[in-house]
Design a protein around this motif. Structure first.
Motif, mmCIF file in Angstrom:
data_model
loop_
_atom_site.group_PDB
_atom_site.id
_atom_site.type_symbol
_atom_site.label_atom_id
_atom_site.label_comp_id
_atom_site.label_asym_id
_atom_site.label_seq_id
_atom_site.Cartn_x
_atom_site.Cartn_y
_atom_site.Cartn_z
ATOM 1 N N VAL A 1 -2.611 43.909 29.244
ATOM 2 C CA VAL A 1 -1.222 43.439 29.256
ATOM 3 C C VAL A 1 -1.074 42.006 29.740
ATOM 4 O O VAL A 1 -0.363 41.207 29.116
ATOM 5 N N PRO A 2 -1.705 41.608 30.867
ATOM 6 C CA PRO A 2 -1.536 40.220 31.319
ATOM 7 C C PRO A 2 -1.990 39.189 30.292
ATOM 8 O O PRO A 2 -1.372 38.130 30.145
ATOM 9 N N PHE A 3 -3.055 39.511 29.554
ATOM 10 C CA PHE A 3 -3.553 38.571 28.559
ATOM 11 C C PHE A 3 -2.651 38.533 27.322
ATOM 12 O O PHE A 3 -2.490 37.485 26.693
ATOM 13 N N ILE A 4 -2.057 39.663 26.987
ATOM 14 C CA ILE A 4 -1.080 39.682 25.889
ATOM 15 C C ILE A 4 0.144 38.851 26.264
ATOM 16 O O ILE A 4 0.667 38.080 25.450
ATOM 17 N N ILE A 5 0.598 38.999 27.518
ATOM 18 C CA ILE A 5 1.741 38.207 27.994
ATOM 19 C C ILE A 5 1.409 36.721 27.930
ATOM 20 O O ILE A 5 2.218 35.897 27.480
ATOM 21 N N GLY A 6 0.209 36.365 28.391
ATOM 22 C CA GLY A 6 -0.194 34.967 28.369
ATOM 23 C C GLY A 6 -0.205 34.383 26.973
ATOM 24 O O GLY A 6 0.223 33.241 26.756
ATOM 25 N N THR A 7 -0.676 35.171 26.010
ATOM 26 C CA THR A 7 -0.691 34.704 24.627
ATOM 27 C C THR A 7 0.724 34.575 24.073
ATOM 28 O O THR A 7 1.049 33.612 23.361
ATOM 29 N N ALA A 8 1.592 35.520 24.429
ATOM 30 C CA ALA A 8 2.945 35.550 23.871
ATOM 31 C C ALA A 8 3.816 34.401 24.359
ATOM 32 O O ALA A 8 4.713 33.938 23.629
ATOM 33 N N ILE A 9 3.578 33.930 25.594
ATOM 34 C CA ILE A 9 4.459 32.895 26.130
ATOM 35 C C ILE A 9 3.916 31.480 25.911
ATOM 36 O O ILE A 9 4.573 30.505 26.288
ATOM 37 N N VAL A 10 2.751 31.357 25.282
ATOM 38 C CA VAL A 10 2.227 30.025 24.973
ATOM 39 C C VAL A 10 3.196 29.192 24.133
ATOM 40 O O VAL A 10 3.325 27.987 24.359
ATOM 41 N N PRO A 11 3.911 29.784 23.137
ATOM 42 C CA PRO A 11 4.858 28.961 22.370
ATOM 43 C C PRO A 11 5.899 28.242 23.223
ATOM 44 O O PRO A 11 6.380 27.171 22.831
ATOM 45 N N VAL A 12 6.242 28.809 24.383
ATOM 46 C CA VAL A 12 7.202 28.129 25.275
ATOM 47 C C VAL A 12 6.601 26.821 25.776
ATOM 48 O O VAL A 12 7.238 25.759 25.730
ATOM 49 N N GLY A 13 5.383 26.890 26.249
ATOM 50 C CA GLY A 13 4.713 25.686 26.711
ATOM 51 C C GLY A 13 4.486 24.694 25.589
ATOM 52 O O GLY A 13 4.598 23.478 25.777
ATOM 53 N N THR B 1 -7.453 33.252 25.347
ATOM 54 C CA THR B 1 -6.730 34.369 25.958
ATOM 55 C C THR B 1 -6.502 35.493 24.958
ATOM 56 O O THR B 1 -6.624 36.677 25.293
ATOM 57 N N ALA B 2 -6.162 35.137 23.722
ATOM 58 C CA ALA B 2 -5.959 36.155 22.684
ATOM 59 C C ALA B 2 -7.249 36.930 22.428
ATOM 60 O O ALA B 2 -7.224 38.146 22.182
ATOM 61 N N MET B 3 -8.383 36.250 22.475
ATOM 62 C CA MET B 3 -9.663 36.925 22.273
ATOM 63 C C MET B 3 -9.915 37.967 23.350
ATOM 64 O O MET B 3 -10.394 39.076 23.062
ATOM 65 N N ILE B 4 -9.592 37.635 24.610
ATOM 66 C CA ILE B 4 -9.774 38.608 25.690
ATOM 67 C C ILE B 4 -8.806 39.775 25.526
ATOM 68 O O ILE B 4 -9.164 40.931 25.758
ATOM 69 N N LEU C 1 -1.366 19.077 24.126
ATOM 70 C CA LEU C 1 -1.108 20.070 23.074
ATOM 71 C C LEU C 1 -2.404 20.750 22.644
ATOM 72 O O LEU C 1 -2.439 21.955 22.391
ATOM 73 N N LEU C 2 -3.469 19.968 22.558
ATOM 74 C CA LEU C 2 -4.765 20.529 22.176
ATOM 75 C C LEU C 2 -5.253 21.548 23.204
ATOM 76 O O LEU C 2 -5.705 22.641 22.841
ATOM 77 N N THR C 3 -5.154 21.220 24.495
ATOM 78 C CA THR C 3 -5.634 22.147 25.522
ATOM 79 C C THR C 3 -4.847 23.454 25.507
ATOM 80 O O THR C 3 -5.415 24.538 25.694
ATOM 81 N N LEU C 4 -3.544 23.369 25.266
ATOM 82 C CA LEU C 4 -2.725 24.576 25.245
ATOM 83 C C LEU C 4 -3.106 25.482 24.078
ATOM 84 O O LEU C 4 -3.174 26.712 24.215
ATOM 85 N N GLY C 5 -3.370 24.892 22.920
ATOM 86 C CA GLY C 5 -3.780 25.690 21.768
ATOM 87 C C GLY C 5 -5.113 26.379 21.985
ATOM 88 O O GLY C 5 -5.298 27.550 21.621
ATOM 89 N N LEU C 6 -6.062 25.673 22.590
ATOM 90 C CA LEU C 6 -7.369 26.269 22.867
ATOM 91 C C LEU C 6 -7.264 27.404 23.875
ATOM 92 O O LEU C 6 -7.933 28.436 23.739
ATOM 93 N N MET C 7 -6.428 27.212 24.898
ATOM 94 C CA MET C 7 -6.259 28.268 25.893
ATOM 95 C C MET C 7 -5.662 29.519 25.259
ATOM 96 O O MET C 7 -6.047 30.648 25.583
ATOM 97 N N ALA C 8 -4.723 29.327 24.350
ATOM 98 C CA ALA C 8 -4.121 30.466 23.658
ATOM 99 C C ALA C 8 -5.175 31.243 22.876
ATOM 100 O O ALA C 8 -5.172 32.482 22.857
#
Length: 438
Positions: free
Chosen positions: A201-213, A109-112, A99-106
């Motif tokens: 766009v790809p980075f926005i998508i990555g940030t948006a779908i983090v809640p699924v994971g 990615t949001a910063m980029i 859970l910690l790694t997923l939050g950090l990745m989000a």
């Protein structure tokens, strides 16, 4: 019905992991891992655009070198993330670490996704980009140790290779998703639109779908294989225990990782850039090669894991590594003799199949090197350190070698050299596929 369990598993059926729970656990680990590595890998596919927007030097090769160097910067923090999050996983549990790694990745990615370009913010732009990459690298370093050990420990004793292989299969899924996103964007947007806003766009998508994971991991069961009382406790300083008591395992794990990660980053990522910058192929062709390699890794890596449970991990790892070393030089020679889209896709397909079979047993082999109380720490250290040195800067090293030596065969020699180290490491490893885990 309960699935088979490892030795020392309790006789009480309520303490065993059901087939349904294992399936959900694999999904949570694989899908969550794919989301993380999607965020991490889309950067590679947009390195050319990012280099132009964040590093405005006049030389196109210089832009590329700076872009792939910023890609590699994220690998500096991989060993640190692997160490700290690996120790956290050994002491607090695999689920909390994931859970910690997923939050950090989000966060990274949001910063980029919202980072200003050099034209908008000057030197602050590449600084923000590098900080985001460092956060992503820290997260990815801890992800592999936690998720791989969780899959390994919850697998039936005769299917450890297959279960652990989904960690690498999910990386193929992320590469496929990133490449498909790139293909869709380059096919529908003009070059001006892509440079203006499309690359975000790809980075926005990555940030948006983090809640699924996050939901998948938050609700999964980290079912114990043993009672809490019988389970060995992690030492206060897992790193000290790993370096003191498991030095040979560390060296073997590094050697195993070096061969796989060098081939992975050349085949899955660098060939797409090589196709554009060296062979002169259009951008969409490079993205298509990424789709092919990602899809093959997703499908074939579990087959490699399955075969390792049947015929042995060492035998499969050695055979496929040697085959890849023999094939990589002729493959690059063919590419340069016939630099066409068909040749590129054929080479990517052939190399990806062999590489995917090779990495299939790797997750289990790394986890089996260490006892449970330091498994996440040990696996994370050897994997993240090997990837940081020989994978993160592979594109930078190879691009520099091509410029210095004037030889377009530099990528092949790089993979062969790393492969030799991997072959030696596997020769020194004990076959564990027929043994109980703990």
């Amino acid at each position: 019905m309960n699935a088979p369990t490892l030795a020392r598993a309790p006789a009480n059926p309520s303490m065993q992991t059901s087939r349904a729970a294992r399936t959900r656990l694999v999904m949570a680990a694989a899908v969550g891992n794919a989301l993380e590595f999607y965020d991490f890998t889309v950067y590679a596919f947009f390195a050319l655009v990012i280099g132009k927007l964040f590093f405005p030097v006049h030389d196109p090769v210089g832009q590329l070198l700076l872009a792939v160097a910023s890609f590699g910067v994220g690998f500096f923090t991989r060993p640190v993330g692997g160490l700290l999050i690996g120790m956290y996983a050994d002491r607090a549990g695999r689920k909390k670490a994931m859970l910690l790694t997923l939050g950090l990745m989000a966060l990274g990615t949001a910063m980029i996704a919202v980072a200003p370009t050099f034209a908008q913010a000057g030197l602050a732009a590449p600084v923000i980009l590098v900080i985001a990459r460092l956060i992503q690298g820290f997260s990815a370093g801890g992800e592999v140790g936690a998720s791989t050990t969780l899959l390994l420990e919850q697998a039936p004793s005769n299917r450890r290779g297959f279960y652990a292989s989904w960690q690498f299969a999910s990386q193929g899924l992320s590469a496929l998703a990133g490449a498909l996103t790139g293909v869709a964007l380059t096919a529908t947007l003009t070059a001006a639109q892509l440079e203006s806003w499309g690359w975000r766009v790809p980075f926005i998508i990555g940030t948006a779908i983090v809640p699924v994971g996050w939901w998948l991991r938050r609700t999964m069961e980290e079912a114990p294989r043993e009672s809490v009382e019988a389970r060995p406790k992690a030492p206060k300083l897992p790193l000290v225990a790993v370096l003191r008591d498991h030095r040979r395992a560390v060296l073997n794990g590094l050697g195993l990782t070096i061969g796989g990660t060098s081939a992975h980053f050349i085949i899955v990522f660098y060939l797409s850039i090589y196709g554009v910058k060296t062979l002169g192929l259009p951008n969409w062709t490079a993205m298509l090669s990424g789709c092919v390699s990602g899809a093959i890794l997703f499908v074939v890596a579990p087959i490699g894991g399955y075969l390792s449970d049947r015929i042995g991990r060492n035998k499969l790892a050695q055979t496929t590594r040697i085959l890849l070393m023999l094939a990589i030089w002729p493959a690059f020679a063919l590419l340069n003799q016939s630099p066409t889209t068909g040749t590129l896709l054929a080479v990517v397909t052939a190399l990806s199949i062999v590489h995917s079979l090779n990495v299939g047993p790797t997750g289990a082999m790394l986890g089996e090197l260490f006892p449970r109380e330091v498994r996440a720490t040990g696996a994370a250290i050897v994997y993240s350190l090997g990837v940081a040195i020989f994978g993160g800067f592979a594109q930078f090293f190879v691009t520099s070698l091509i410029v210095i030596t004037k030889s377009v065969m530099a990528p092949a020699w790089y993979v062969i050299g790393c492969g030799v180290l991997s072959v030696i490491a596997v020769m020194c490893m004990r076959e564990r596929s027929r043994e109980t885990l703990d």
